[in-house]
Write an enzyme that holds these catalytic residues in place. Structure first.
Site, PDB file in Angstrom:
ATOM      1  N   HIS A 115       0.818  -1.219   0.000  1.00 16.33           N
ATOM      2  CA  HIS A 115       0.000   0.000   0.000  1.00 16.33           C
ATOM      3  C   HIS A 115       0.845   1.258   0.000  1.00 16.33           C
ATOM      4  O   HIS A 115       1.846   1.359   0.701  1.00 16.33           O
ATOM      5  CB  HIS A 115      -1.046  -0.011   1.118  1.00 16.33           C
ATOM      6  CG  HIS A 115      -0.544   0.053   2.519  1.00 16.33           C
ATOM      7  ND1 HIS A 115      -0.398   1.232   3.203  1.00 16.33           N
ATOM      8  CD2 HIS A 115      -0.193  -0.915   3.416  1.00 16.33           C
ATOM      9  CE1 HIS A 115       0.016   0.985   4.450  1.00 16.33           C
ATOM     10  NE2 HIS A 115       0.153  -0.302   4.596  1.00 16.33           N
ATOM     11  N   ASP A 139       5.828   2.083   7.014  1.00 17.53           N
ATOM     12  CA  ASP A 139       4.515   1.467   6.781  1.00 17.53           C
ATOM     13  C   ASP A 139       3.760   2.318   5.779  1.00 17.53           C
ATOM     14  O   ASP A 139       3.200   3.350   6.144  1.00 17.53           O
ATOM     15  CB  ASP A 139       3.768   1.362   8.116  1.00 17.53           C
ATOM     16  CG  ASP A 139       2.414   0.692   7.977  1.00 17.53           C
ATOM     17  OD1 ASP A 139       2.089   0.230   6.879  1.00 17.53           O
ATOM     18  OD2 ASP A 139       1.679   0.653   8.985  1.00 17.53           O
ATOM     19  N   ASP A 191       4.092  -5.974   3.467  1.00 18.11           N
ATOM     20  CA  ASP A 191       3.829  -4.919   4.438  1.00 18.11           C
ATOM     21  C   ASP A 191       4.888  -4.978   5.543  1.00 18.11           C
ATOM     22  O   ASP A 191       5.810  -5.795   5.484  1.00 18.11           O
ATOM     23  CB  ASP A 191       2.414  -5.075   5.023  1.00 18.11           C
ATOM     24  CG  ASP A 191       1.769  -3.730   5.360  1.00 18.11           C
ATOM     25  OD1 ASP A 191       2.481  -2.852   5.879  1.00 18.11           O
ATOM     26  OD2 ASP A 191       0.564  -3.578   5.143  1.00 18.11           O
ATOM     27  N   GLU A 216      -5.309   1.532   2.415  1.00 17.74           N
ATOM     28  CA  GLU A 216      -5.154   0.342   3.253  1.00 17.74           C
ATOM     29  C   GLU A 216      -5.398   0.679   4.713  1.00 17.74           C
ATOM     30  O   GLU A 216      -6.045  -0.072   5.442  1.00 17.74           O
ATOM     31  CB  GLU A 216      -3.741  -0.244   3.075  1.00 17.74           C
ATOM     32  CG  GLU A 216      -3.549  -1.622   3.707  1.00 17.74           C
ATOM     33  CD  GLU A 216      -3.077  -1.589   5.168  1.00 17.74           C
ATOM     34  OE1 GLU A 216      -2.998  -2.654   5.774  1.00 17.74           O
ATOM     35  OE2 GLU A 216      -2.779  -0.490   5.703  1.00 17.74           O
TER      36      GLU A 216
HETATM   37 ZN   LIG Z   1       0.777  -1.209   6.404  1.00 15.10          ZN
END
Ligand SMILES: [Zn+2]
Length: 345
Positions: A61, A172, A225, A202
């Protein structure tokens, strides 16, 4: 490690629903690694590298957590609504960038009395996001002219890269995006059909992965991820999820998906065959794009492959270079051999 690419990915704003800038940045990097790439209606980047099959969706993402400006007061101070999950304790006195008419640096401060004036009661009260305001360091009139309700706000901090480790806001999941791009580069001869999806939204409920999986109808879904490395002072070792330096994390289960055991076996095999440092991971809370892909149409076998990071969802997310490289290696070697993967029960 491609430090320049890494820095570009973690420094480009793109909160959930407002991914315009990061999408343009990633598009630039992705287009030469695939046969075609398009942007779907929700804003996902969907690439295709043609092959015989199976069709493998590789999702990372592009969106990050952040805020929208929700109120501007008479003195030019801003209030914000969070987009995605924050621990307010980690936000006090951080810097942010507000994307108004231009980009403005802001200071996130708590709307409480200064420390010198706090009484015992005040100091016990936990900070909530509603208590935080942004000081844009400019006159109120200028703020009102250039900033509007709904403008996106991102965490702001220069990335740090050493020989051993990296730290920045938004590992992230820009680190997942990095791994996806690097693995596509590294995997030269692939016979499987590869569909890299750099997904949107996400952090607010796997929305982009859900819709793009419906459109693509993949045979297999892989989410790339980050995961929690709880190898910290004061933390319980039985609940650390993963540890820095122990390599790529092969996800077994999180709160959004249970990895297909056949895919888990294949990834373990590949890791052993190529001597790639890896660990197995169960994430008790939180999920990845795999949760959206798995429930698409009549269902898709999925797995999550993660890079362990410390201090998730803060300005100082941190990972080690050897884990990043192990994850790139694992994904690249997996896709190179994925054409003979037949998932029949
Ligand atoms: Zn993530």
């Amino acid at each position: 490690m491609d430090t320049e690419l890494f820095k570009k990915l973690v420094s480009t704003p793109g909160i959930s629903g407002r991914e315009e800038r990061i999408r343009a940045t990633v598009m630039d990097e992705l287009k030469d690694l695939v046969d075609s790439v398009s942007v779907d209606d929700l804003g996902n980047l969907v690439g295709v590298r043609h092959g015989k099959g199976p069709k493998i969706m590789l999702a990372a993402h592009m969106d990050s957590i952040g805020f929208l400006v929700s109120h501007i007061d008479d003195n030019g101070f801003l209030r914000v609504s969070p987009v995605g999950g924050f621990d307010p304790r980690t936000l006090v006195m951080q810097r942010v960038v507000v994307l108004g008419q231009q980009d403005y640096v802001g200071l996130l401060a708590p709307a409480t009395k200064p420390i010198h004036l706090l009484d015992a009661e005040d100091s016990k009260r936990p900070t909530k996001i509603e208590d935080l305001f942004i000081d844009l360091m400019m006159p109120a009139e200028e703020v009102k002219e250039n900033v509007s309700i709904g403008d996106p706000v991102s965490l702001l901090r220069s990335p740090v890269v050493t020989d051993h480790a990296v730290s920045a806001p938004y590992l992230d999941d820009r680190l997942g995006v990095y791994v996806l791009l690097a693995a596509l580069r590294a995997a030269s001869s692939t016979e499987a059909e590869l569909c890299p999806v750099i997904s949107v939204q996400e952090e607010v409920g796997l929305r982009g992965a859900t819709t793009s999986a419906f459109g693509l109808q993949p045979d297999i879904g892989i989410a790339l991820d980050v995961t929690i490395a709880g190898d910290l002072p004061g933390a319980d070792k039985t609940q650390q999820v993963s540890a820095l330096g122990d390599g790529a994390a092969i996800g077994l289960m999180d709160s959004g998906s249970i990895s297909d055991p056949r895919l888990v076996d294949r990834f373990k095999q590949v890791a052993q065959q190529y001597d790639i440092n890896h660990q197995l991971e169960i994430l008790p809370r939180g999920g990845t794009d795999a949760g959206g892909i798995q429930l698409s149409r009549a269902g898709v076998p999925v797995i999550t492959i993660s890079i362990p990071i410390r201090y998730v969802h803060t300005s100082n997310e941190m990972a080690v270079v050897s884990d990043i490289e192990a994850t790139v290696d694992l994904v690249a070697r997996f896709v190179e051999g994925a054409h003979d993967l037949e998932l029949q029960w």
